[in-house]
Motif scaffolding. Structure first.
Motif, PDB file in Angstrom:
ATOM      1  N   ALA A 125       0.877  -1.179   0.000  1.00 14.48           N
ATOM      2  CA  ALA A 125       0.000   0.000   0.000  1.00 14.48           C
ATOM      3  C   ALA A 125       0.910   1.223   0.000  1.00 14.48           C
ATOM      4  CB  ALA A 125      -0.925   0.005   1.211  1.00 14.48           C
ATOM      5  N   CYS A 126       1.237   1.716  -1.196  1.00 10.11           N
ATOM      6  CA  CYS A 126       2.207   2.801  -1.294  1.00 10.11           C
ATOM      7  C   CYS A 126       1.949   3.603  -2.564  1.00 10.11           C
ATOM      8  CB  CYS A 126       3.624   2.242  -1.290  1.00 10.11           C
ATOM      9  SG  CYS A 126       3.979   1.157  -2.689  1.00 10.11           S
ATOM     10  N   GLY A 127       2.832   4.567  -2.836  1.00  7.56           N
ATOM     11  CA  GLY A 127       2.711   5.368  -4.049  1.00  7.56           C
ATOM     12  C   GLY A 127       1.568   6.359  -4.017  1.00  7.56           C
ATOM     13  N   PHE A 128       1.150   6.789  -2.833  1.00  8.37           N
ATOM     14  CA  PHE A 128      -0.013   7.662  -2.705  1.00  8.37           C
ATOM     15  C   PHE A 128       0.379   9.123  -2.872  1.00  8.37           C
ATOM     16  CE2 PHE A 128      -1.459   3.856  -0.635  1.00  8.37           C
ATOM     17  CZ  PHE A 128      -2.810   3.804  -0.885  1.00  8.37           C
ATOM     18  N   THR A 129       0.045   9.702  -4.011  1.00 10.23           N
ATOM     19  CA  THR A 129       0.231  11.138  -4.190  1.00 10.23           C
ATOM     20  C   THR A 129      -0.809  11.912  -3.386  1.00 10.23           C
ATOM     21  OG1 THR A 129       1.080  10.717  -6.405  1.00 10.23           O
ATOM     22  CG2 THR A 129       0.410  12.961  -5.920  1.00 10.23           C
ATOM     23  N   SER A 130      -2.001  11.337  -3.240  1.00 11.08           N
ATOM     24  CA  SER A 130      -3.068  11.934  -2.419  1.00 11.08           C
ATOM     25  C   SER A 130      -3.389  10.981  -1.266  1.00 11.08           C
ATOM     26  CB  SER A 130      -4.314  12.190  -3.264  1.00 11.08           C
ATOM     27  OG  SER A 130      -4.041  13.072  -4.325  1.00 11.08           O
ATOM     28  N   GLY A 131      -2.374  10.705  -0.474  1.00 10.02           N
ATOM     29  CA  GLY A 131      -2.522   9.704   0.573  1.00 10.02           C
ATOM     30  C   GLY A 131      -3.489  10.062   1.669  1.00 10.02           C
ATOM     31  N   ILE A 132      -3.637  11.333   1.971  1.00 11.06           N
ATOM     32  CA  ILE A 132      -4.574  11.720   3.025  1.00 11.06           C
ATOM     33  C   ILE A 132      -5.998  11.447   2.569  1.00 11.06           C
ATOM     34  CG2 ILE A 132      -5.328  13.571   4.539  1.00 11.06           C
ATOM     35  CD1 ILE A 132      -2.367  12.568   4.855  1.00 11.06           C
ATOM     36  N   ALA A 133      -6.321  11.845   1.339  1.00 11.81           N
ATOM     37  CA  ALA A 133      -7.676  11.625   0.825  1.00 11.81           C
ATOM     38  C   ALA A 133      -8.001  10.148   0.691  1.00 11.81           C
ATOM     39  CB  ALA A 133      -7.831  12.317  -0.532  1.00 11.81           C
ATOM     40  N   ALA A 134      -7.007   9.341   0.340  1.00 15.73           N
ATOM     41  CA  ALA A 134      -7.264   7.929   0.064  1.00 15.73           C
ATOM     42  C   ALA A 134      -7.079   7.028   1.270  1.00 15.73           C
ATOM     43  CB  ALA A 134      -6.343   7.453  -1.055  1.00 15.73           C
ATOM     44  N   SER A 135      -6.461   7.516   2.338  1.00 13.81           N
ATOM     45  CA  SER A 135      -6.012   6.628   3.407  1.00 13.81           C
ATOM     46  C   SER A 135      -7.142   5.832   4.049  1.00 13.81           C
ATOM     47  CB  SER A 135      -5.260   7.423   4.481  1.00 13.81           C
ATOM     48  OG  SER A 135      -6.105   8.386   5.091  1.00 13.81           O
ATOM     49  N   GLY A 136      -8.292   6.458   4.270  1.00 15.62           N
ATOM     50  CA  GLY A 136      -9.392   5.732   4.906  1.00 15.62           C
ATOM     51  C   GLY A 136      -9.882   4.572   4.065  1.00 15.62           C
ATOM     52  N   GLY A 137     -10.148   4.832   2.795  1.00 21.94           N
ATOM     53  CA  GLY A 137     -10.632   3.781   1.906  1.00 21.94           C
ATOM     54  C   GLY A 137      -9.574   2.747   1.605  1.00 21.94           C
ATOM     55  N   ALA A 138      -8.319   3.180   1.432  1.00 21.24           N
ATOM     56  CA  ALA A 138      -7.247   2.241   1.120  1.00 21.24           C
ATOM     57  C   ALA A 138      -6.971   1.318   2.299  1.00 21.24           C
ATOM     58  CB  ALA A 138      -5.982   3.001   0.735  1.00 21.24           C
TER      59      ALA A 138
END
Length: 808
Positions: A346-359
């Protein structure tokens, strides 16, 4: 110094204490996992999380990706109350401007897709946009969209809320522990070695952000994530900044804005960002920033000031420059590492804050239930292969993908970097004949051929692309004469050994118990009956098989097959993609051309549909398979690469009297749409079963046990709840998939999976799933670019529904 002690064993180890890693730990405890250990080399949020801007936008190009973001927002609205940790979640809404006609078309397309699944989004006029955000000028603004449920959050507060919730659920989160190695046995990671001791594990999760590639390498897992510099500024405070502003994005001017307390935080996506940590981000880097680069940020600040004149009199309080993770295509990297059976990524998140909950929720589901609740192929780690792992490729593509974040995303487009690495043996011949190439899994593939030898991709949303007439000509040549397609980029496997038939018979949904020399079209299903792969298997011997699948699906499909093969050595799997070129000869005159050069009888009686046998073309040994993806008489010719040019030249010479032509992949797309041939990743995915897709003919329930059989037997007995339908639009409009489907009474029924123009039938075509009870009507409406177009549902393929051409 604090003496850090770590346990000697944990069922699940999560490496990385950023927003994503802490979210995974939190969601694992929500799934009932208690023996969870998170290891963070420095401190929670250190790395990229702590300096993130914290914007949360949900709308993405595909429904499932948007739903993942919606999962995040749903959690952000309640996690503070649940954990007692404040997150500063502000659902202020987001306003996105269109400062060009092309951008407005892009936004209208997004709105139509969003309406197909009830996403709350509104179009607003320029004047309404200014009421929402009084600080903007309206120069060049064509329109805007508003998402009321978007907002912004404090990244540190959110991460601490995840951490607190995870600890409450029984997880251990330990800071100041550096992972220095990972021991493996076979296809499993068994122990994590740290500077504080060694921990045994059953499952390992790599959520190490910009260090994910280095952590992956310790276990032999190849992960193409890197890091680049990202800047945003925070202005001085001013009483002129209204309270209650939404977030703002003006992608045509390359900037985003988050309201701060009486101030503005502004960032963007410039074309020349700088890679960070070439060769691997240093483990010593923690809660640090990089030197600010005002010259580079001027590319963001200048257009932002044009839209927001107040910036001319606001001072800059700070310019933050910090590294952020990014993948070669700009999308996150999720899923099970192809090389290992118990390592998740689970990596490579350019928008990690927005995606963190769902990811975090998706990865937890993957670990506990074996798969996420919805298909996430666009984020899946298996979309990458060996080609994507070179440093040159990763950094070239990372910088381009970063810049493209706010560029217009045309429905059909090609990237410019990372090109030319994988070339078919026919590449120079086709280039000399005017081929305009695209890239797929690193392969240069002819998309279309320019009539004058010089062609350029100029895409459009609602108008005609620059290649429309060229593709129409190639389409016509295929339907009426004969064409050659270079499909060497197909992924190809050889599978043999005494246990090969038994193993593949259990993996495939169709029956492989066919005579040697037969091609079998089949799906590979999961236990739910969902379609994991869609491919062709040739039986070339009693226990020898040749498997062909799509260019970009080799890692996924090959991995699926290998993980279900016996481990006793009775089956041997070989990837032979690079050893074989493929020329597809198609069209009503294809037999006449092939007969002139082939040694052997290619008549219908001697070489029937779905036949597969060895022939010779000139000097070249060829595995000829009578199958095509365009709905015409034709053969796939699988040729050792060193013979490919020779075979191609022989076919061209033999076909001259029949008007033989070259054709590309964009013609394949229009041809397959007319024939109701489905594309995995769009029309069929793990979310759908063969019966829902109309592929029941390829499911052999009577052959004995196979993966997914029980679920498919139930589905057939109970009847499907949704069906894939084909719709012909009353008007010629641009459609691509993602359009909303409406019943005649105005109810939203679903979203289209594919779309395009059928040059033979002269109509726009879309496919899409609708509830079974609504799949019997004749008339529907398809919403394209916010305009509803009447459409007719048809029961069979638009072209040659009786398959006479194919079987000729």
């Amino acid at each position: 110094m604090i003496d850090v002690k770590i346990p000697s064993r944990a069922r699940v180890i999560v490496i990385g204490g950023g927003a994503v890693g802490c979210s995974i730990a939190y969601h694992l405890t929500k799934e009932g996992e208690r023996d969870v250990l998170l290891l963070e080399k420095s401190g929670l949020t250190h790395g990229a999380t702590w300096h993130a801007a914290g914007l949360v936008g949900q709308l993405r190009s595909k429904r499932n990706l948007t739903r993942l973001m919606q999962d995040s927002v749903a959690l952000y609205g309640k996690i503070a109350a649940e954990t007692g940790q404040e997150t500063e979640w502000k659902p202020a809404g987001s306003l996105r401007l269109a400062s060009s006609e092309a951008r407005w078309s892009e936004l209208k397309r997004s709105v139509s897709t969003a309406r197909s699944f009830g996403f709350d989004i509104h179009t607003v006029s320029p004047a309404e946009a200014k009421k929402m955000f009084p600080l903007i000028t309206l120069d060049g603004v064509v329109g805007a969209v508003f998402v009321p449920t978007d907002g912004y959050v404090d990244p540190t507060g959110l991460t601490m809320a995840y951490a607190k919730g995870a600890r409450t659920g029984g997880a251990k989160l330990i800071e100041g522990v550096l992972v220095t190695g990972i021991e493996t046995k076979g296809r499993r990671a068994t122990r994590v070695i740290t500077d504080k001791g060694t921990v045994e594990c059953e499952i390992l999760v790599n959520a190490a952000g910009m260090w994910a590639d280095r952590i992956g390498a310790m276990a032999g897992a190849k992960i193409p994530a890197v890091a680049v510099e990202h800047q945003y500024m925070v202005t001085e405070k001013s009483d002129e900044i209204p309270k209650g502003l939404p977030t703002l994005r003006d992608p045509d001017k390359a900037f985003y804005l988050k309201p701060d307390v009486s101030a503005l935080a502004i960032g963007g996506w410039e074309p020349n960002t700088v890679p960070f940590g070439r060769g691997g981000a240093p483990f010593e880097f923690g809660r640090e920033l990089l030197p600010s680069n005002f010259d580079r940020f001027e590319q963001i600040a200048t257009p932002a000031t044009e839209r927001l004149p107040i910036l001319e009199k606001l001072g800059v309080r700070t310019l933050i420059n910090g590294p952020i993770p990014i993948s070669p295509d700009g999308e996150p990297i999720l899923g099970k590492a192809p090389e290992l059976d118990n390592v998740f990524v689970a990596c490579g998140f350019t928008s990690g804050i927005a995606a963190s909950g769902g990811a975090g929720r998706a990865i937890a589901q993957w670990i506990v239930h074996g798969e996420p609740e919805r298909d996430l192929w666009a984020f899946d780690v298996r979309r990458f292969g060996l080609h994507h792992m070179s440093g040159q490729y990763r950094y070239e593509r990372a910088v381009e993908s970063y810049h493209r974040y706010y560029l217009i995303h045309w429905p059909v487009e090609e990237l410019s970097t990372g090109r030319g690495g994988r070339r078919s043996p026919l590449y120079p011949l086709l280039k000399a004949k005017g081929a305009v190439f695209g890239s797929r899994f690193g392969w240069e593939r002819p998309n279309w051929f320019a009539a004058n030898g010089i062609g350029k991709d100029e895409p459009s949303f609602e108008g005609r692309h620059s290649w429309f007439e060229a593709v129409a000509s190639e389409h016509k040549a295929t339907r009426e004469r004969v064409t050659l397609f270079d499909q060497s980029s197909f992924s190809k496997f050889e599978i043999d050994g005494p246990g090969a038939f038994k193993a593949l018979q259990r993996i495939a949904a169709n029956d492989l118990d066919k005579p040697v020399g037969t091609a079998i079209y089949t799906q590979l299903c999961n236990e739910r009956g969902g379609i994991e792969a869609d491919l062709t298997i040739m039986r070339t011997g009693e226990n020898r098989f040749y498997v062909v699948t799509g260019s970009a699906f080799g890692v996924r499909d090959g991995g699926w097959i290998q993980c279900h093969l016996p481990t006793d050595g009775s089956v041997i799997f070989r990837d032979v993609t690079s050893a074989k070129a493929v020329i597809n000869i198609c069209g009503p005159r294809s037999r006449e051309v092939l007969a002139k050069v082939a040694e052997g009888d290619v008549s219908n009686a001697a070489f029937p549909y779905l036949g597969a046998r060895e022939i010779r073309i000139g000097y070249a040994p060829v595995l000829a398979v009578r199958i095509t993806y365009v709905g015409e008489l034709g053969w796939e010719l699988h040729i050792p690469v060193e013979y490919a040019a020779h075979a191609y030249e022989a076919l061209v010479a033999a076909g001259a009297e029949f008007g033989i032509a070259d054709a590309g992949y964009r013609a394949i797309e229009t041809l397959r749409l007319e024939k109701r041939y489905l594309y995995w990743g769009a029309d069929i995915t793990p979310d759908y079963t063969p019966f829902e897709a109309g592929l029941g003919f390829a499911v052999a329930l009577g052959k004995g046990d196979f993966i997914g059989r029980d679920a498919l037997a139930r589905a057939k007995a109970e009847g499907v709840k949704r069906k894939l339908c084909v719709f012909l639009l009353d008007e010629t409009v641009s459609v691509y998939g993602g359009e909303a489907i409406y019943a005649a009474d105005g109810r939203v029924l679903g979203v289209t999976s594919s779309g395009g123009f059928g040059h033979t039938i002269g109509k726009s075509i879309v496919y899409g799933y609708v509830p079974s009870e609504d799949a019997k009507a004749e008339r529907y409406e398809i919403e394209a670019f916010m305009k509803r177009i009447p459409a007719t549902r048809i029961d069979k393929a638009p072209y040659d529904p009786e398959r006479k051409k194919l079987m000729a």
